[in-house]
Design an enzyme around this catalytic site. Sequence first.
Site, PDB file in Angstrom:
ATOM      1  N   GLU A 142       0.845  -1.201   0.000  1.00 21.40           N
ATOM      2  CA  GLU A 142       0.000   0.000   0.000  1.00 21.40           C
ATOM      3  C   GLU A 142       0.871   1.239   0.000  1.00 21.40           C
ATOM      4  OE1 GLU A 142      -2.846  -0.373   3.184  1.00 21.40           O
ATOM      5  OE2 GLU A 142      -3.867  -2.020   2.207  1.00 21.40           O
ATOM      6  N   ARG A 194      -0.935   8.996   1.609  1.00 25.00           N
ATOM      7  CA  ARG A 194      -2.340   9.289   1.332  1.00 25.00           C
ATOM      8  C   ARG A 194      -2.684  10.774   1.247  1.00 25.00           C
ATOM      9  NH1 ARG A 194      -5.891   5.150   4.784  1.00 25.00           N
ATOM     10  NH2 ARG A 194      -5.128   3.461   3.505  1.00 25.00           N
ATOM     11  N   ARG A 198      -1.443   9.065   8.968  1.00 26.15           N
ATOM     12  CA  ARG A 198      -1.323   7.629   9.250  1.00 26.15           C
ATOM     13  C   ARG A 198      -0.871   6.851   8.022  1.00 26.15           C
ATOM     14  NH1 ARG A 198      -5.083   3.073   8.778  1.00 26.15           N
ATOM     15  NH2 ARG A 198      -6.375   4.533   7.623  1.00 26.15           N
ATOM     16  N   HIS A 209      -9.432   9.435   2.680  1.00 25.16           N
ATOM     17  CA  HIS A 209      -8.998   8.339   1.811  1.00 25.16           C
ATOM     18  C   HIS A 209      -9.191   8.799   0.371  1.00 25.16           C
ATOM     19  CE1 HIS A 209      -8.490   4.430   0.010  1.00 25.16           C
ATOM     20  NE2 HIS A 209      -8.170   3.920   1.182  1.00 25.16           N
TER      21      HIS A 209
HETATM   22  P1  FAD Z   1     -14.322   0.370  15.749  1.00 25.56           P
HETATM   23  O1  FAD Z   1     -13.956  -0.857  15.042  1.00 25.56           O
HETATM   24  O2  FAD Z   1     -14.999   1.426  14.960  1.00 25.56           O
HETATM   25  O3  FAD Z   1     -15.261  -0.017  16.958  1.00 25.56           O
HETATM   26  C1  FAD Z   1     -15.872   0.986  17.722  1.00 25.56           C
HETATM   27  C2  FAD Z   1     -17.041   0.371  18.446  1.00 25.56           C
HETATM   28  O4  FAD Z   1     -17.534   1.282  19.421  1.00 25.56           O
HETATM   29  C3  FAD Z   1     -18.215   0.038  17.548  1.00 25.56           C
HETATM   30  O5  FAD Z   1     -18.611  -1.253  17.854  1.00 25.56           O
HETATM   31  C4  FAD Z   1     -19.285   1.045  17.951  1.00 25.56           C
HETATM   32  O6  FAD Z   1     -20.584   0.551  17.817  1.00 25.56           O
HETATM   33  C5  FAD Z   1     -18.947   1.275  19.395  1.00 25.56           C
HETATM   34  N1  FAD Z   1     -19.403   2.555  19.935  1.00 25.56           N
HETATM   35  C6  FAD Z   1     -19.182   3.804  19.454  1.00 25.56           C
HETATM   36  N2  FAD Z   1     -19.742   4.720  20.260  1.00 25.56           N
HETATM   37  C7  FAD Z   1     -20.329   4.042  21.283  1.00 25.56           C
HETATM   38  C8  FAD Z   1     -21.075   4.432  22.413  1.00 25.56           C
HETATM   39  N3  FAD Z   1     -21.367   5.718  22.683  1.00 25.56           N
HETATM   40  N4  FAD Z   1     -21.532   3.470  23.240  1.00 25.56           N
HETATM   41  C9  FAD Z   1     -21.295   2.154  22.977  1.00 25.56           C
HETATM   42  N5  FAD Z   1     -20.600   1.728  21.898  1.00 25.56           N
HETATM   43  C10 FAD Z   1     -20.121   2.668  21.071  1.00 25.56           C
HETATM   44  N6  FAD Z   1      -7.324   0.265   9.044  1.00 25.56           N
HETATM   45  C11 FAD Z   1      -6.317  -0.598   8.764  1.00 25.56           C
HETATM   46  O7  FAD Z   1      -5.349  -0.689   9.524  1.00 25.56           O
HETATM   47  N7  FAD Z   1      -6.388  -1.389   7.651  1.00 25.56           N
HETATM   48  C12 FAD Z   1      -7.420  -1.334   6.777  1.00 25.56           C
HETATM   49  O8  FAD Z   1      -7.447  -2.074   5.797  1.00 25.56           O
HETATM   50  C13 FAD Z   1      -8.470  -0.424   7.038  1.00 25.56           C
HETATM   51  N8  FAD Z   1      -9.521  -0.310   6.189  1.00 25.56           N
HETATM   52  C14 FAD Z   1     -10.557   0.497   6.530  1.00 25.56           C
HETATM   53  C15 FAD Z   1     -11.687   0.528   5.689  1.00 25.56           C
HETATM   54  C16 FAD Z   1     -12.778   1.285   6.041  1.00 25.56           C
HETATM   55  C17 FAD Z   1     -13.984   1.333   5.141  1.00 25.56           C
HETATM   56  C18 FAD Z   1     -12.768   2.028   7.247  1.00 25.56           C
HETATM   57  C19 FAD Z   1     -13.951   2.843   7.650  1.00 25.56           C
HETATM   58  C20 FAD Z   1     -11.643   2.019   8.068  1.00 25.56           C
HETATM   59  C21 FAD Z   1     -10.538   1.256   7.712  1.00 25.56           C
HETATM   60  N9  FAD Z   1      -9.412   1.209   8.522  1.00 25.56           N
HETATM   61  C22 FAD Z   1      -8.393   0.351   8.219  1.00 25.56           C
HETATM   62  C23 FAD Z   1      -9.405   1.882   9.823  1.00 25.56           C
HETATM   63  C24 FAD Z   1      -9.731   0.844  10.904  1.00 25.56           C
HETATM   64  O9  FAD Z   1     -10.749  -0.009  10.444  1.00 25.56           O
HETATM   65  C25 FAD Z   1     -10.182   1.497  12.199  1.00 25.56           C
HETATM   66  O10 FAD Z   1      -9.330   2.518  12.560  1.00 25.56           O
HETATM   67  C26 FAD Z   1     -10.196   0.448  13.323  1.00 25.56           C
HETATM   68  O11 FAD Z   1     -10.964  -0.652  12.914  1.00 25.56           O
HETATM   69  C27 FAD Z   1     -10.766   1.062  14.567  1.00 25.56           C
HETATM   70  O12 FAD Z   1     -10.992   0.040  15.507  1.00 25.56           O
HETATM   71  P2  FAD Z   1     -11.661   0.431  16.890  1.00 25.56           P
HETATM   72  O13 FAD Z   1     -11.813  -0.827  17.656  1.00 25.56           O
HETATM   73  O14 FAD Z   1     -10.925   1.549  17.485  1.00 25.56           O
HETATM   74  O15 FAD Z   1     -13.082   1.043  16.482  1.00 25.56           O
HETATM   75  C1  SIN Z   2      -7.636   0.527   2.409  1.00 24.39           C
HETATM   76  O1  SIN Z   2      -7.867  -0.658   2.242  1.00 24.39           O
HETATM   77  O2  SIN Z   2      -7.339   1.326   1.515  1.00 24.39           O
HETATM   78  C2  SIN Z   2      -7.731   1.061   3.790  1.00 24.39           C
HETATM   79  C3  SIN Z   2      -6.461   0.864   4.483  1.00 24.39           C
HETATM   80  C4  SIN Z   2      -6.368   1.764   5.676  1.00 24.39           C
HETATM   81  O3  SIN Z   2      -7.195   2.644   5.868  1.00 24.39           O
HETATM   82  O4  SIN Z   2      -5.425   1.592   6.427  1.00 24.39           O
END
Ligand code: FAD
Ligand code: SIN
Length: 552
Positions: A114, A284, A380, A238
């Site tokens: 990437e 990015r 990032r 993105h």
């Molecule tokens: P999340 O996975 O978002 O989990 C947060 C949780 O908190 C959710 O379950 C939500 O319901 C809950 N929540 C929120 N507010 C409350 C509340 N008030 N009360 C109770 N529950 C609540 N990163 C990479 O490293 N590689 C990738 O390939 C990549 N691809 C991505 C593709 C997309 C489309 C997106 C959107 C992001 C991507 N990212 C990627 C970023 C990465 O997915 C996120 O940064 C990471 O998953 C965040 O994990 P987390 O556990 O912090 O939050």
């Molecule tokens: C992607 O698959 O392009 C998302 C990767 C990332 O947000 O880290």
Amino acid sequence: MMQADYLVIGGGLAGLSFALRVAKSGSVIVLNKGRLPESATAYAQGGIASVWSPDDSFDAHVADTERAGAGLCRRETVDVVVREGPDRIRDLIAMGTQFSRGENGGRDYDLGMEGGHRHRRILHASDATGSEIMRALTAAVREEPNIQVLERHMAIDLITAGKLDPLSKDTDCWGAYVLDLDSNTVRTVSARATMLAAGGAGKVYLYTSNPDIASGDGIAMAYRAGAPIANMEFVQFHPTCLYHPQAKSFLISEALRGEGAVLKRPDGAPFMQAYHPDAELAPRDVVARAIDNEMKVRGFDYVLLDITHHDADFLRRRFPTIYERCLSFGIDITATPIPVVPAAHYCCGGVMTNLDGSTPVRRLYAGGEVTMTGLHGANRLASNSLLEAIVFATRAARHATELIAASPEPAPALPPWNPGRAVDSDESVVVTQNWDEIRRFMWNYVGIVRSNRRLARAHQRITALREEIRQYYWDFIVTGDLIELRNLATVAELIIASAIKRRESRGLHYNIDYPKTADVAADTILRRSEPFHLDGEFLASLRARRQPAAAD
Ligand code: FAD
Ligand code: SIN
């Protein structure tokens, strides 16, 4: 009233990883405002970066992370995340996560490429990595007797020592008030350690790759509880989200560019070489700004991402999710370039944590996208966030377990939620109107390219809206929508204030009034106890300058 040793707010990668670890030493309540596995994690496509191949090295991963971070990464954080990465990947594999194998299905995992990475180091499960990780994690959590998952339960606010006794000098966090979205009742959940893992805040922008849950609740709750919030101006856009009227928030993974996809103008002319020697694989921020510039200067609604040079079978095998989704909109990615636009994707700023995932609010930990650990700096590196989430969740779990073992006293009695004189709202239109307004002006005024005048306009709008929302919040009985609106407004205010405070352009923050990068890199830190005001220098710049006409 509910009680546990550990309260986990959020059921994505950070929250569930923490829960599984601490469950070995105590009872755990996990709150999720949606239903598992709904989270940003579940939508991750590209994968999780880690040093895996013998050709790669920790030093190289550290160097790529710091290069993307534009001088603002914390060295010790980067070291910890990179060096502990392979062990955490092994944990995921041990839990049942199935990453894609190499071309001939052998023992070795296939490593994706990437932007910003100088080596192939992205472990992935085709183009649905997050969904595979969440499948394995959710199954493990469901089997753990010490974990109780409360779905459709939304944390409203943290309960800190100051809420028990306004004169208390302690900062301890003893749990949270939680809205049960099905019964519309507020519960008090008491815990001896709380993990904030509520994810990011992409919904603060009109166009985003993020799911609806990403309304910045965790950042806003931590700010209200007194935790320092840093670097909120660094919002990552993105470069490539699908441009189609019916495609809500669908990402076209950076991994396509890693496999040679080329960005083109609608007439088919490639343009990235004119912006950066690494072209499509530049960091990015560079790619997103280049696309934004092409769209604004030349008046395009979108640009094209072309991967048709690859064999069709390879594309269908490597990117099955993207292939199928695009096909459902009539776009066959094996034969036609994909129309794409940038969209808000990731919040590099957040709750400041130490290397053990702790925050200055005692008994409050944070992990995942809600945090600012110092890993990402001003930008990032792709696929570093899943890695950060699992490394810090593990570290936080270790520290929280030790804290609880060392101080076995029970949590104090907590006051029940006080609804005051609030009544049912008869004007929910206020919520939708304010929600739309915030997301639109954040997109237009605090987007990929910023200026002092636009930031000043955004500041004026958010100040007025925050007051309106504050009144509405106390007058009417809380609902999920109202809680999210209040949090979204707080996060918007934090992004605007941080962007105004930074008098330079660096990484993801580009302000045409300060196009240079300062010699010394510093974090932008905001605290509730130190309210933000527009300063004399900023106000004078508004009076002195006229907007440079064609710069954006
Ligand atoms: P999340 O996975 O978002 O989990 C947060 C949780 O908190 C959710 O379950 C939500 O319901 C809950 N929540 C929120 N507010 C409350 C509340 N008030 N009360 C109770 N529950 C609540 N990163 C990479 O490293 N590689 C990738 O390939 C990549 N691809 C991505 C593709 C997309 C489309 C997106 C959107 C992001 C991507 N990212 C990627 C970023 C990465 O997915 C996120 O940064 C990471 O998953 C965040 O994990 P987390 O556990 O912090 O939050
Ligand atoms: C992607 O698959 O392009 C998302 C990767 C990332 O947000 O880290």
